[in-house]
Write a protein that holds these residues in place. Sequence first.
Motif, PDB file in Angstrom:
ATOM      1  N   THR A 156      -4.092   1.062  -3.692  1.00 51.75           N
ATOM      2  CA  THR A 156      -4.852   2.176  -2.780  1.00 51.75           C
ATOM      3  C   THR A 156      -6.361   1.781  -3.011  1.00 51.75           C
ATOM      4  O   THR A 156      -6.960   1.778  -4.002  1.00 51.75           O
ATOM      5  CB  THR A 156      -4.563   3.643  -3.649  1.00 51.75           C
ATOM      6  OG1 THR A 156      -3.086   3.802  -3.710  1.00 51.75           O
ATOM      7  CG2 THR A 156      -5.277   4.567  -2.743  1.00 51.75           C
ATOM      8  N   ARG A 165       1.808  -0.499  -6.267  1.00 50.19           N
ATOM      9  CA  ARG A 165       1.131   0.141  -5.162  1.00 50.19           C
ATOM     10  C   ARG A 165      -0.308   0.002  -5.343  1.00 50.19           C
ATOM     11  O   ARG A 165      -0.958   0.207  -6.183  1.00 50.19           O
ATOM     12  CB  ARG A 165       1.572   1.500  -4.981  1.00 50.19           C
ATOM     13  CG  ARG A 165       0.752   2.225  -3.814  1.00 50.19           C
ATOM     14  CD  ARG A 165       1.351   3.747  -3.555  1.00 50.19           C
ATOM     15  NE  ARG A 165       1.516   4.533  -4.726  1.00 50.19           N
ATOM     16  CZ  ARG A 165       2.258   5.603  -4.610  1.00 50.19           C
ATOM     17  NH1 ARG A 165       2.630   6.021  -3.516  1.00 50.19           N
ATOM     18  NH2 ARG A 165       2.234   6.456  -5.837  1.00 50.19           N
ATOM     19  N   THR A 188       0.662  -1.485   0.055  1.00 51.88           N
ATOM     20  CA  THR A 188       0.133  -0.023  -0.096  1.00 51.88           C
ATOM     21  C   THR A 188       0.948   1.223   0.250  1.00 51.88           C
ATOM     22  O   THR A 188       0.489   2.508   0.157  1.00 51.88           O
ATOM     23  CB  THR A 188      -0.997  -0.010   1.124  1.00 51.88           C
ATOM     24  OG1 THR A 188      -0.317  -0.316   2.268  1.00 51.88           O
ATOM     25  CG2 THR A 188      -2.124  -1.022   1.138  1.00 51.88           C
ATOM     26  N   ARG A 189       2.042   1.095   0.382  1.00 52.53           N
ATOM     27  CA  ARG A 189       3.131   2.216   0.074  1.00 52.53           C
ATOM     28  C   ARG A 189       4.148   1.739  -1.216  1.00 52.53           C
ATOM     29  O   ARG A 189       4.233   0.452  -1.178  1.00 52.53           O
ATOM     30  CB  ARG A 189       3.938   2.514   1.261  1.00 52.53           C
ATOM     31  CG  ARG A 189       2.821   2.798   2.347  1.00 52.53           C
ATOM     32  CD  ARG A 189       4.013   3.127   3.739  1.00 52.53           C
ATOM     33  NE  ARG A 189       2.898   3.419   4.793  1.00 52.53           N
ATOM     34  CZ  ARG A 189       2.994   4.440   5.383  1.00 52.53           C
ATOM     35  NH1 ARG A 189       3.792   5.670   4.946  1.00 52.53           N
ATOM     36  NH2 ARG A 189       2.034   4.835   6.119  1.00 52.53           N
ATOM     37  N   LEU A 190       4.688   2.633  -1.794  1.00 45.98           N
ATOM     38  CA  LEU A 190       5.591   2.417  -2.958  1.00 45.98           C
ATOM     39  C   LEU A 190       6.897   1.848  -2.471  1.00 45.98           C
ATOM     40  O   LEU A 190       7.467   2.722  -1.597  1.00 45.98           O
ATOM     41  CB  LEU A 190       5.686   3.519  -4.072  1.00 45.98           C
ATOM     42  CG  LEU A 190       6.567   3.195  -5.152  1.00 45.98           C
ATOM     43  CD1 LEU A 190       6.094   2.258  -6.113  1.00 45.98           C
ATOM     44  CD2 LEU A 190       6.498   4.763  -5.765  1.00 45.98           C
TER      45      LEU A 190
END
Length: 132
Positions: free
Chosen positions: A46, A44, A33-35
Amino acid sequence: MAYQLLPDLDAVLVAFLSGHAALVPLHEGRVGTRLAAGTDPAQRVTSLGGSPEWPWEDRQDFQIESWGGDQGQAKTLARTTEVCIYDLIGPVAGGHVRGLSVQLSQLWSPDDTTGRARYITQISCTCYPEGS
């Protein structure tokens, strides 16, 4: 009346993309959920929210960013993801994904700050809790 919790689709989607045999060689597990840092291919996820119809049914939309060191890597990752994503339909942790559609396909969107190659895919998932 007691209702069961719906699956955590954020976690389900990250786990699915992280472990799919066709995707692992392309992103080498860099999914979250974070790069992931660096310029290697990565994805990623979202959550864009959703519109639950009933306490036992949920529809959520997700954006999947496919990043690459160059446009070719990013596009291959996005195209492969869009083919593989339908394998998510079926039993998942905490329930079932009963429907899935690609709402936005391979939108070329290089990063504004770095210029790094990125394609965006948007999907919609319909899920139910276990036992339904």
